[in-house]
Design a protein around this motif. Structure first.
Motif, mmCIF file in Angstrom:
data_model
loop_
_atom_site.group_PDB
_atom_site.id
_atom_site.type_symbol
_atom_site.label_atom_id
_atom_site.label_comp_id
_atom_site.label_asym_id
_atom_site.label_seq_id
_atom_site.Cartn_x
_atom_site.Cartn_y
_atom_site.Cartn_z
ATOM 1 N N ASN A 12 80.473 23.760 6.586
ATOM 2 C CA ASN A 12 81.895 23.830 6.249
ATOM 3 C C ASN A 12 82.457 25.242 6.324
ATOM 4 O O ASN A 12 83.670 25.434 6.175
ATOM 5 C CB ASN A 12 82.112 23.288 4.837
ATOM 6 C CG ASN A 12 81.635 21.858 4.701
ATOM 7 O OD1 ASN A 12 82.047 21.002 5.462
ATOM 8 N ND2 ASN A 12 80.761 21.604 3.745
ATOM 9 N N GLY A 13 81.590 26.209 6.523
ATOM 10 C CA GLY A 13 82.006 27.598 6.612
ATOM 11 C C GLY A 13 81.026 28.388 7.453
ATOM 12 O O GLY A 13 79.899 27.945 7.683
ATOM 13 N N ARG A 14 81.459 29.545 7.914
ATOM 14 C CA ARG A 14 80.645 30.360 8.813
ATOM 15 C C ARG A 14 80.282 31.692 8.165
ATOM 16 O O ARG A 14 81.112 32.315 7.507
ATOM 17 C CB ARG A 14 81.409 30.631 10.118
ATOM 18 C CG ARG A 14 81.987 29.391 10.788
ATOM 19 C CD ARG A 14 80.922 28.418 11.262
ATOM 20 N NE ARG A 14 80.149 28.957 12.371
ATOM 21 C CZ ARG A 14 80.487 28.813 13.651
ATOM 22 N NH1 ARG A 14 81.582 28.165 13.985
ATOM 23 N NH2 ARG A 14 79.724 29.328 14.591
ATOM 24 N N THR A 15 79.062 32.127 8.373
ATOM 25 C CA THR A 15 78.653 33.467 7.976
ATOM 26 C C THR A 15 79.521 34.482 8.721
ATOM 27 O O THR A 15 79.782 34.301 9.916
ATOM 28 C CB THR A 15 77.173 33.704 8.334
ATOM 29 O OG1 THR A 15 76.389 32.641 7.801
ATOM 30 C CG2 THR A 15 76.676 35.035 7.794
ATOM 31 N N PRO A 16 79.997 35.542 8.056
ATOM 32 C CA PRO A 16 80.778 36.557 8.780
ATOM 33 C C PRO A 16 80.042 37.059 10.012
ATOM 34 O O PRO A 16 78.819 37.207 10.009
ATOM 35 C CB PRO A 16 80.960 37.664 7.735
ATOM 36 C CG PRO A 16 80.914 36.938 6.418
ATOM 37 C CD PRO A 16 79.926 35.831 6.610
ATOM 38 N N ASP A 17 80.807 37.307 11.070
ATOM 39 C CA ASP A 17 80.216 37.684 12.362
ATOM 40 C C ASP A 17 79.287 38.887 12.267
ATOM 41 O O ASP A 17 78.261 38.946 12.953
ATOM 42 C CB ASP A 17 81.327 37.983 13.379
ATOM 43 C CG ASP A 17 82.088 36.733 13.802
ATOM 44 O OD1 ASP A 17 81.573 35.617 13.568
ATOM 45 O OD2 ASP A 17 83.194 36.881 14.351
ATOM 46 N N ASP A 18 79.637 39.846 11.426
ATOM 47 C CA ASP A 18 78.822 41.052 11.346
ATOM 48 C C ASP A 18 77.577 40.888 10.477
ATOM 49 O O ASP A 18 76.767 41.808 10.365
ATOM 50 C CB ASP A 18 79.656 42.232 10.844
ATOM 51 C CG ASP A 18 80.283 41.971 9.484
ATOM 52 O OD1 ASP A 18 80.482 40.789 9.128
ATOM 53 O OD2 ASP A 18 80.582 42.940 8.759
ATOM 54 N N LEU A 19 77.411 39.709 9.875
ATOM 55 C CA LEU A 19 76.248 39.461 9.023
ATOM 56 C C LEU A 19 75.345 38.346 9.548
ATOM 57 O O LEU A 19 74.208 38.197 9.083
ATOM 58 C CB LEU A 19 76.700 39.100 7.596
ATOM 59 C CG LEU A 19 77.503 40.161 6.829
ATOM 60 C CD1 LEU A 19 77.906 39.630 5.461
ATOM 61 C CD2 LEU A 19 76.714 41.454 6.695
#
Length: 251
Positions: A12-19
């Protein structure tokens, strides 16, 4: 008949791109968390937040719902579809375990209400207390949320919570469990979030308090994983998972 369990983790959500390269996706974190306690499970990831279609309920033996940066009361099309899907799982008694946003949208789907918390952000490590013999009386968990369930669904029993989030853990009258905290998060990841969002999404004081709590409170989510694994095992059913109401589903 195979003894493996087919578990679908719904993203339902995505890990931040930089992490994400360092920590992985939320479904990857979830399977890494519960996998050692449920070695017979085979995990599949489905991402409605990225536009993927939800499976038919009987395609899997059970479901785990991830967290999200979004709020359930936004009622986007994919959230509305997920609510209908959860109601189908309830009707067919297929087990589901919700985490953070998953906890909240399950509550909304089952007659409760999620709202922005008047107590503000909860970030870092927090002490939870439990009212069930299946979990310790107290243990700490990692949290990252601004919304909370304020109206408890009629078929839910509150079996755990914290001073910040009294409606933090639900057990339902049908096969469903949910937690407001993040058992899949590591100390390194919640630390990275508290630092990344300090001074923008999070007030500086909230981030500072979060970082202090992570150092102060020991978090061990293995017991929660064992509890969740036992929940899925206890609801394994001997039916053909690809058939419901006489209509075959494709394998």
């Amino acid at each position: 008949m195979s003894t493996s369990l087919k578990i679908c983790v719904i993203e339902n959500g995505r890990t931040p791109d930089d992490l994400i390269d360092q920590f992985g996706s939320y479904p990857e974190m979830i399977s890494a968390w519960i996998g050692p306690a449920l070695p017979e499970a085979v995990f599949t990831f489905v991402s409605p937040v990225a536009g993927e279609k939800l499976p038919k309920p009987y395609e899997y033996d059970g479901y785990i719902l991830s967290g999200s940066k979004f709020s359930t009361y936004e009622r986007t099309p994919w959230m509305l579809a997920l609510i209908v899907f959860l109601q189908q799982l309830r009707a067919e008694k297929i087990p589901v375990f919700g985490i953070c946003f998953g906890h909240q949208i399950m509550a909304d789907a089952f007659g409760g209400l999620t709202e922005k918390c008047v107590r503000g952000w909860g970030v870092g490590a927090q002490l939870y207390e439990y009212k069930t013999e299946r979990l310790p009386a107290q243990c700490s968990s990692f949290i990252f949320h601004q919304d909370q369930v304020n109206k408890v669904p009629p078929e839910a029993t509150v079996i755990g919570g914290s001073l910040h989030c009294p409606h933090g853990v639900f057990e339902y009258a049908f096969p469903a469990l949910s937690v407001q905290y993040h058992p899949e998060f590591s100390a390194a990841y919640i630390t990275a979030l508290a630092r990344k969002f300090r001074g923008n999404l999070l007030p500086d004081s909230v981030s500072a308090s979060a970082l202090s709590s992570i150092d102060r409170l020991a978090v061990d989510a293995h017991g929660i994983a064992e509890w969740a694994a036992a929940f899925f095992r206890s609801h394994v059913r001997s039916f053909n998972r690809h058939a419901s109401l006489g209509e075959p589903y494709a394998s």
